[in-house]
Design a protein around this motif. Structure first.
Motif, short mmCIF file in Angstrom:
data_model
loop_
_atom_site.label_atom_id
_atom_site.label_comp_id
_atom_site.label_asym_id
_atom_site.label_seq_id
_atom_site.Cartn_x
_atom_site.Cartn_y
_atom_site.Cartn_z
N ARG A 1 29.80 49.21 29.13
CA ARG A 1 31.15 48.99 29.67
C ARG A 1 32.20 48.91 28.57
O ARG A 1 33.39 48.72 28.86
N LEU A 2 31.79 49.03 27.35
CA LEU A 2 32.73 48.95 26.23
C LEU A 2 33.03 50.32 25.63
O LEU A 2 33.57 50.42 24.54
N THR A 3 32.70 51.37 26.35
CA THR A 3 32.91 52.72 25.84
C THR A 3 34.17 53.34 26.44
O THR A 3 34.65 52.92 27.50
N LEU A 4 34.69 54.34 25.77
CA LEU A 4 35.85 55.07 26.28
C LEU A 4 35.51 55.75 27.60
O LEU A 4 36.31 55.72 28.54
N GLY A 5 34.33 56.31 27.70
CA GLY A 5 33.92 56.98 28.94
C GLY A 5 33.93 56.04 30.14
O GLY A 5 34.41 56.40 31.21
N TYR A 6 33.42 54.84 29.95
CA TYR A 6 33.42 53.86 31.03
C TYR A 6 34.86 53.50 31.40
O TYR A 6 35.20 53.40 32.58
N SER A 7 35.69 53.27 30.40
CA SER A 7 37.09 52.90 30.66
C SER A 7 37.81 53.99 31.43
O SER A 7 38.60 53.71 32.34
N LEU A 8 37.55 55.24 31.10
CA LEU A 8 38.17 56.35 31.81
C LEU A 8 37.69 56.40 33.27
O LEU A 8 38.51 56.54 34.20
N ARG A 9 36.39 56.27 33.49
CA ARG A 9 35.85 56.27 34.86
C ARG A 9 36.40 55.11 35.67
O ARG A 9 36.78 55.25 36.83
N HIS A 10 36.45 53.94 35.06
CA HIS A 10 36.94 52.75 35.74
C HIS A 10 38.41 52.92 36.12
O HIS A 10 38.82 52.57 37.24
N ALA A 11 39.22 53.43 35.21
CA ALA A 11 40.65 53.64 35.49
C ALA A 11 40.83 54.63 36.64
O ALA A 11 41.63 54.40 37.56
N PHE A 12 40.10 55.72 36.61
CA PHE A 12 40.19 56.76 37.65
C PHE A 12 39.77 56.18 39.00
O PHE A 12 40.49 56.31 40.00
N ASP A 13 38.62 55.51 39.03
CA ASP A 13 38.10 54.98 40.29
C ASP A 13 38.93 53.83 40.83
O ASP A 13 39.11 53.70 42.05
N SER A 14 39.46 52.98 39.96
CA SER A 14 40.27 51.87 40.46
C SER A 14 41.58 52.39 41.06
O SER A 14 42.07 51.84 42.05
N ALA A 15 42.13 53.45 40.50
CA ALA A 15 43.34 54.06 41.07
C ALA A 15 43.02 54.63 42.45
O ALA A 15 43.80 54.46 43.40
N ARG A 16 41.88 55.29 42.57
CA ARG A 16 41.47 55.83 43.88
C ARG A 16 41.34 54.70 44.90
O ARG A 16 41.79 54.82 46.04
N SER A 17 40.76 53.59 44.48
CA SER A 17 40.60 52.44 45.39
C SER A 17 41.94 51.91 45.85
O SER A 17 42.10 51.54 47.02
N ARG A 18 42.89 51.86 44.95
CA ARG A 18 44.22 51.34 45.31
C ARG A 18 44.87 52.22 46.37
O ARG A 18 45.52 51.72 47.29
N VAL A 19 44.73 53.52 46.23
CA VAL A 19 45.31 54.43 47.22
C VAL A 19 44.66 54.21 48.58
O VAL A 19 45.35 54.05 49.59
N VAL A 20 43.34 54.18 48.61
CA VAL A 20 42.61 53.98 49.87
C VAL A 20 43.00 52.63 50.49
O VAL A 20 43.25 52.53 51.69
N ASP A 21 43.08 51.60 49.66
CA ASP A 21 43.44 50.26 50.13
C ASP A 21 44.85 50.24 50.71
O ASP A 21 45.09 49.67 51.78
N GLN A 22 45.80 50.86 50.03
CA GLN A 22 47.19 50.87 50.51
C GLN A 22 47.33 51.65 51.82
O GLN A 22 48.08 51.25 52.71
N ILE A 23 46.61 52.73 51.94
CA ILE A 23 46.65 53.51 53.19
C ILE A 23 46.10 52.66 54.33
O ILE A 23 46.68 52.61 55.42
#
Length: 127
Positions: free
Chosen positions: A36-58
């Protein structure tokens, strides 16, 4: 869907009449696996958390009998500019050897890509 468990938990607490408080001075210790301390994980987490926010707001807008079209449109426009801006910032930071700042800008750009991806997927379902 992709995260946001805290938001869901707080909504459930409030639904039964309980309160949730933000305490800035509270200390919370987390054990973080090395992956969880890698750039790859941070990128995946950022992408997926943004997707979650959109789904949640809808979902929240539908529950309130409000349309999500305005939200999706304004978020899409804003995030197109964010992707471009943060990519340019990342490039500038790399040029001046600020690799940490470049990584942060790249992660923020990728988060905006997550917003755009989910907005496009969600827009298909609204037509």
């Amino acid at each position: 869907l992709f995260g946001g468990g805290d938001s869901e938990m707080i909504r459930r607490l409030r639904a039964v009449g309980l309160e949730a408080w933000f305490v800035p001075g509270a200390k919370v210790l987390h054990q973080m696996p090395a992956q969880r301390l890698t750039l790859g994980y941070s990128l995946r987490h950022a992408f997926d958390s943004a997707r979650s926010r959109v789904v949640d707001q809808i979902r929240l807008r539908k529950e309130a009998d409000r349309t999500a079209a305005g939200f999706l449109f304004t978020r899409a426009i804003a995030n197109v500019f964010k992707v471009i801006g943060f990519l340019l910032l990342a490039l500038l930071c790399l040029i001046v050897f600020r690799t940490g700042s470049a990584k942060r800008a790249l992660i923020r750009s990728w988060r905006s890509c997550g917003y755009l991806y989910q907005i496009l997927r969600s827009s298909v379902g609204l037509t």
